[in-house]
Design a protein around this motif. Sequence first.
Motif, PDB file in Angstrom:
ATOM      1  N   SER A  29       0.916  -1.194  -0.128  1.00 42.57           N
ATOM      2  CA  SER A  29       0.138  -0.111   0.027  1.00 42.57           C
ATOM      3  C   SER A  29       0.840   1.184  -0.175  1.00 42.57           C
ATOM      4  O   SER A  29       0.579   2.229  -0.713  1.00 42.57           O
ATOM      5  CB  SER A  29      -1.027   0.149   1.179  1.00 42.57           C
ATOM      6  OG  SER A  29      -0.176   0.420   2.269  1.00 42.57           O
ATOM      7  N   GLN A  32       1.868   1.379  -3.562  1.00 46.74           N
ATOM      8  CA  GLN A  32       0.942   2.281  -4.660  1.00 46.74           C
ATOM      9  C   GLN A  32       0.508   3.681  -4.259  1.00 46.74           C
ATOM     10  O   GLN A  32       0.340   4.287  -5.384  1.00 46.74           O
ATOM     11  CB  GLN A  32      -0.524   1.615  -3.806  1.00 46.74           C
ATOM     12  CG  GLN A  32      -0.873   0.123  -4.493  1.00 46.74           C
ATOM     13  CD  GLN A  32      -2.200  -0.227  -4.251  1.00 46.74           C
ATOM     14  OE1 GLN A  32      -3.176   0.428  -3.598  1.00 46.74           O
ATOM     15  NE2 GLN A  32      -2.533  -1.432  -4.568  1.00 46.74           N
ATOM     16  N   GLU A  33       0.784   4.096  -3.007  1.00 51.79           N
ATOM     17  CA  GLU A  33       0.471   5.634  -2.834  1.00 51.79           C
ATOM     18  C   GLU A  33       1.828   6.483  -3.334  1.00 51.79           C
ATOM     19  O   GLU A  33       1.607   7.520  -3.759  1.00 51.79           O
ATOM     20  CB  GLU A  33       0.466   5.740  -1.066  1.00 51.79           C
ATOM     21  CG  GLU A  33      -0.457   7.080  -0.639  1.00 51.79           C
ATOM     22  CD  GLU A  33      -1.651   6.945  -1.469  1.00 51.79           C
ATOM     23  OE1 GLU A  33      -2.333   5.976  -1.468  1.00 51.79           O
ATOM     24  OE2 GLU A  33      -2.086   8.074  -1.642  1.00 51.79           O
ATOM     25  N   TRP A  36       1.101   6.958  -7.003  1.00 49.56           N
ATOM     26  CA  TRP A  36       0.134   7.615  -6.834  1.00 49.56           C
ATOM     27  C   TRP A  36       0.743   9.142  -6.814  1.00 49.56           C
ATOM     28  O   TRP A  36       0.502   9.905  -7.753  1.00 49.56           O
ATOM     29  CB  TRP A  36      -0.918   7.516  -6.190  1.00 49.56           C
ATOM     30  CG  TRP A  36      -2.359   8.040  -6.594  1.00 49.56           C
ATOM     31  CD1 TRP A  36      -2.588   9.250  -7.071  1.00 49.56           C
ATOM     32  CD2 TRP A  36      -3.551   7.425  -6.634  1.00 49.56           C
ATOM     33  NE1 TRP A  36      -3.942   9.325  -7.316  1.00 49.56           N
ATOM     34  CE2 TRP A  36      -4.732   8.207  -7.174  1.00 49.56           C
ATOM     35  CE3 TRP A  36      -4.089   5.907  -6.199  1.00 49.56           C
ATOM     36  CZ2 TRP A  36      -5.944   7.775  -7.505  1.00 49.56           C
ATOM     37  CZ3 TRP A  36      -5.211   5.574  -6.448  1.00 49.56           C
ATOM     38  CH2 TRP A  36      -6.260   6.637  -7.167  1.00 49.56           C
ATOM     39  N   TYR A  47      -6.660   9.853 -11.248  1.00 42.07           N
ATOM     40  CA  TYR A  47      -7.519  10.900 -11.409  1.00 42.07           C
ATOM     41  C   TYR A  47      -7.347  11.583 -13.055  1.00 42.07           C
ATOM     42  O   TYR A  47      -8.315  11.741 -13.560  1.00 42.07           O
ATOM     43  CB  TYR A  47      -7.418  11.797 -10.410  1.00 42.07           C
ATOM     44  CG  TYR A  47      -7.699  11.220  -8.872  1.00 42.07           C
ATOM     45  CD1 TYR A  47      -8.701  10.430  -8.887  1.00 42.07           C
ATOM     46  CD2 TYR A  47      -6.943  11.310  -7.937  1.00 42.07           C
ATOM     47  CE1 TYR A  47      -9.146  10.101  -7.746  1.00 42.07           C
ATOM     48  CE2 TYR A  47      -7.153  11.112  -6.536  1.00 42.07           C
ATOM     49  CZ  TYR A  47      -8.132  10.254  -6.464  1.00 42.07           C
ATOM     50  OH  TYR A  47      -8.400   9.684  -5.330  1.00 42.07           O
ATOM     51  N   ILE A 165     -12.936  -2.829  -0.775  1.00 39.09           N
ATOM     52  CA  ILE A 165     -13.423  -2.361  -2.168  1.00 39.09           C
ATOM     53  C   ILE A 165     -12.914  -0.885  -2.204  1.00 39.09           C
ATOM     54  O   ILE A 165     -12.890  -0.205  -1.274  1.00 39.09           O
ATOM     55  CB  ILE A 165     -15.105  -2.359  -2.102  1.00 39.09           C
ATOM     56  CG1 ILE A 165     -15.643  -3.737  -2.129  1.00 39.09           C
ATOM     57  CG2 ILE A 165     -15.423  -1.378  -3.317  1.00 39.09           C
ATOM     58  CD1 ILE A 165     -14.994  -4.468  -3.084  1.00 39.09           C
ATOM     59  N   ASP A 166     -12.354  -0.562  -3.379  1.00 41.52           N
ATOM     60  CA  ASP A 166     -11.678   1.073  -3.458  1.00 41.52           C
ATOM     61  C   ASP A 166     -12.588   1.971  -4.350  1.00 41.52           C
ATOM     62  O   ASP A 166     -13.892   1.206  -4.728  1.00 41.52           O
ATOM     63  CB  ASP A 166     -10.341   0.669  -3.981  1.00 41.52           C
ATOM     64  CG  ASP A 166     -10.089   0.232  -5.452  1.00 41.52           C
ATOM     65  OD1 ASP A 166     -11.173   0.200  -6.176  1.00 41.52           O
ATOM     66  OD2 ASP A 166      -8.811   0.039  -5.587  1.00 41.52           O
ATOM     67  N   ASN A 172      -9.289  -3.824  -3.666  1.00 41.19           N
ATOM     68  CA  ASN A 172      -7.916  -3.032  -3.892  1.00 41.19           C
ATOM     69  C   ASN A 172      -6.826  -4.315  -3.850  1.00 41.19           C
ATOM     70  O   ASN A 172      -6.845  -5.238  -3.189  1.00 41.19           O
ATOM     71  CB  ASN A 172      -7.883  -2.070  -2.716  1.00 41.19           C
ATOM     72  CG  ASN A 172      -6.692  -1.337  -2.560  1.00 41.19           C
ATOM     73  OD1 ASN A 172      -5.353  -1.716  -2.414  1.00 41.19           O
ATOM     74  ND2 ASN A 172      -6.672  -0.300  -2.901  1.00 41.19           N
ATOM     75  N   THR A 174      -3.972  -4.499  -2.787  1.00 40.43           N
ATOM     76  CA  THR A 174      -3.248  -5.380  -1.567  1.00 40.43           C
ATOM     77  C   THR A 174      -3.929  -6.342  -0.719  1.00 40.43           C
ATOM     78  O   THR A 174      -3.121  -7.212   0.067  1.00 40.43           O
ATOM     79  CB  THR A 174      -3.208  -3.922  -0.511  1.00 40.43           C
ATOM     80  OG1 THR A 174      -4.496  -3.390   0.036  1.00 40.43           O
ATOM     81  CG2 THR A 174      -2.336  -2.871  -0.941  1.00 40.43           C
TER      82      THR A 174
ATOM     83  N   ARG B  12      -4.610   7.688   2.141  1.00 38.55           N
ATOM     84  CA  ARG B  12      -4.072   6.799   1.236  1.00 38.55           C
ATOM     85  C   ARG B  12      -5.389   6.343   0.531  1.00 38.55           C
ATOM     86  O   ARG B  12      -6.384   5.948   0.790  1.00 38.55           O
ATOM     87  CB  ARG B  12      -3.311   5.859   1.823  1.00 38.55           C
ATOM     88  CG  ARG B  12      -2.060   6.056   2.748  1.00 38.55           C
ATOM     89  CD  ARG B  12      -1.256   5.140   2.911  1.00 38.55           C
ATOM     90  NE  ARG B  12      -0.557   5.334   3.972  1.00 38.55           N
ATOM     91  CZ  ARG B  12      -0.111   4.577   5.190  1.00 38.55           C
ATOM     92  NH1 ARG B  12      -0.378   3.407   5.030  1.00 38.55           N
ATOM     93  NH2 ARG B  12       0.801   4.962   6.039  1.00 38.55           N
ATOM     94  N   SER B  13      -4.802   5.777  -1.000  1.00 40.06           N
ATOM     95  CA  SER B  13      -5.873   5.354  -1.805  1.00 40.06           C
ATOM     96  C   SER B  13      -6.374   3.882  -1.231  1.00 40.06           C
ATOM     97  O   SER B  13      -7.460   3.668  -1.480  1.00 40.06           O
ATOM     98  CB  SER B  13      -5.195   5.162  -3.236  1.00 40.06           C
ATOM     99  OG  SER B  13      -4.025   4.259  -3.135  1.00 40.06           O
ATOM    100  N   SER B  14      -5.531   3.212  -0.326  1.00 41.62           N
ATOM    101  CA  SER B  14      -6.045   2.118   0.088  1.00 41.62           C
ATOM    102  C   SER B  14      -7.016   2.211   1.298  1.00 41.62           C
ATOM    103  O   SER B  14      -7.375   1.012   2.005  1.00 41.62           O
ATOM    104  CB  SER B  14      -4.800   0.996   0.463  1.00 41.62           C
ATOM    105  OG  SER B  14      -3.896   2.018   1.428  1.00 41.62           O
ATOM    106  N   GLU B  15      -7.305   3.507   1.681  1.00 41.23           N
ATOM    107  CA  GLU B  15      -7.935   3.686   2.978  1.00 41.23           C
ATOM    108  C   GLU B  15      -9.325   4.258   2.837  1.00 41.23           C
ATOM    109  O   GLU B  15      -9.980   4.696   3.574  1.00 41.23           O
ATOM    110  CB  GLU B  15      -6.955   4.719   3.581  1.00 41.23           C
ATOM    111  CG  GLU B  15      -5.798   4.168   4.194  1.00 41.23           C
ATOM    112  CD  GLU B  15      -4.903   5.186   5.113  1.00 41.23           C
ATOM    113  OE1 GLU B  15      -4.212   4.769   5.911  1.00 41.23           O
ATOM    114  OE2 GLU B  15      -5.072   6.442   4.878  1.00 41.23           O
ATOM    115  N   ILE B  16      -9.788   4.481   1.347  1.00 42.08           N
ATOM    116  CA  ILE B  16     -10.911   5.064   1.147  1.00 42.08           C
ATOM    117  C   ILE B  16     -11.929   3.993   0.637  1.00 42.08           C
ATOM    118  O   ILE B  16     -11.631   2.931   0.250  1.00 42.08           O
ATOM    119  CB  ILE B  16     -10.696   6.218   0.087  1.00 42.08           C
ATOM    120  CG1 ILE B  16      -9.946   5.721  -1.342  1.00 42.08           C
ATOM    121  CG2 ILE B  16      -9.965   7.336   0.393  1.00 42.08           C
ATOM    122  CD1 ILE B  16      -9.761   6.539  -2.449  1.00 42.08           C
TER     123      ILE B  16
END
Lengths: 244, 244
Positions: A29, A32-33, A36, A47, A165-166, A172, A174, B12-16
Amino acid sequence: MSKGGESTFIVRSSEIDFRGQVTLPVLVSYLQEAAWDNTTTLGISMYDLLEKGLTWVLSRLRIEMFRYPKHRDQVMVETWASGREKVFLHRDFRIYNAERELLGQATSVWLVMDVVKRQLTSVPDFITAVEIATGYEPLPFAKGKLPALAEAAFEQHVQVKWHDIDLNRHVNNTHYLRWALEALPIEVLEQQQLREADIIFRSESTLGDTIVSLAAPTEPGLYLHKLADEATGKELVQAQTKWK
Amino acid sequence: MSKGGESTFIVRSSEIDFRGQVTLPVLVSYLQEAAWDNTTTLGISMYDLLEKGLTWVLSRLRIEMFRYPKHRDQVMVETWASGREKVFLHRDFRIYNAERELLGQATSVWLVMDVVKRQLTSVPDFITAVEIATGYEPLPFAKGKLPALAEAAFEQHVQVKWHDIDLNRHVNNTHYLRWALEALPIEVLEQQQLREADIIFRSESTLGDTIVSLAAPTEPGLYLHKLADEATGKELVQAQTKWK
């Protein structure tokens, strides 16, 4: 020439195992971030792609860890666009601690998907215009097929839940790694160190799906993994993990 | 007089979730980490307690969210020791965005446990020596019992897995909230906003345990939750959630 980027994370108490080490799904994760963050700087973040009806799809990730950071440690993830091969975009990562010691490294392969048609597309100009970053020592690509898992020694069934779910309403990435690892016997997870994971993402899954996580040892310290949709049998993820 | 502290997080994208909002279990992990940071400064972190054969036990947490931060938003969590009542130590939290707007707030109650005897103990002098922080506008304590869940309308069974376990080999508190929420129908999770959660932690669980997550509506937008050990029936967590 594009620029690489660097993102900083601090390991949280909710991210560690009983040894106090950050877990590999959490490290993924972080990667991934960091990806991003860097693609945002380059104007090619998810985005930016979504505005054009496109999205990034992670196709393969291979991560090696030499040493695991612990709770409250600062972790720096350096990442850069490392290459391109037809529709395959390569992105590499190096993971450092605050003393700038190399803790691990990873390579990844990404594709571009058309969101409406739900199919892969050629790499659009605004992405190819972002040249590959130079000046970084290259990491070897994860290449070739992973051996097929012949017969499962371990099996777990997992239901996809709301918090898995993302933004795209898909699981996701991860979480697939988490479910692959959790199919292994506790003794492996508790007594061995996960040194490498090579993960191929083949298909998506969503809320309410049930996933079968299969695993089998192939030689000492080496496991093959397969995640499949329970209802359709469709393969979602194939992986190989190395332990010491 | 002790000092409050402030910790910063970036979503983070994995937290949303699919709306792009950080989920409540992730916000609770931010609060836990902010508490850890502040108690470290005060010399009363869980590590300081473990050296003396003691540990912190979270007994109750009530969190209200007015607005949810989104991916890449900066979140500041301010926390301070807010009061003491016999063996109950109170710690409050306020959650801000980068513009210093109040996004949410929380109160919590902590106990001290003897690790060897596995039982609660009186608050030791080195903790009582750290006086309560002053200068903070107090939040109302979460007081009184939660109504008992009479009959479950929703039920899920969850197996405790490797990545749910923390340093103490117990389930990390954030997962109980996740499992409580995931027992609710998808329509509630998708279409409503979680405004408040009041969680009472009664007992621990560990690797391999199966947990039953029960829930029932009591009035519009209000749900009672109960998590229990499937094998023994022992109540682990009681909670109430409010939705809009």
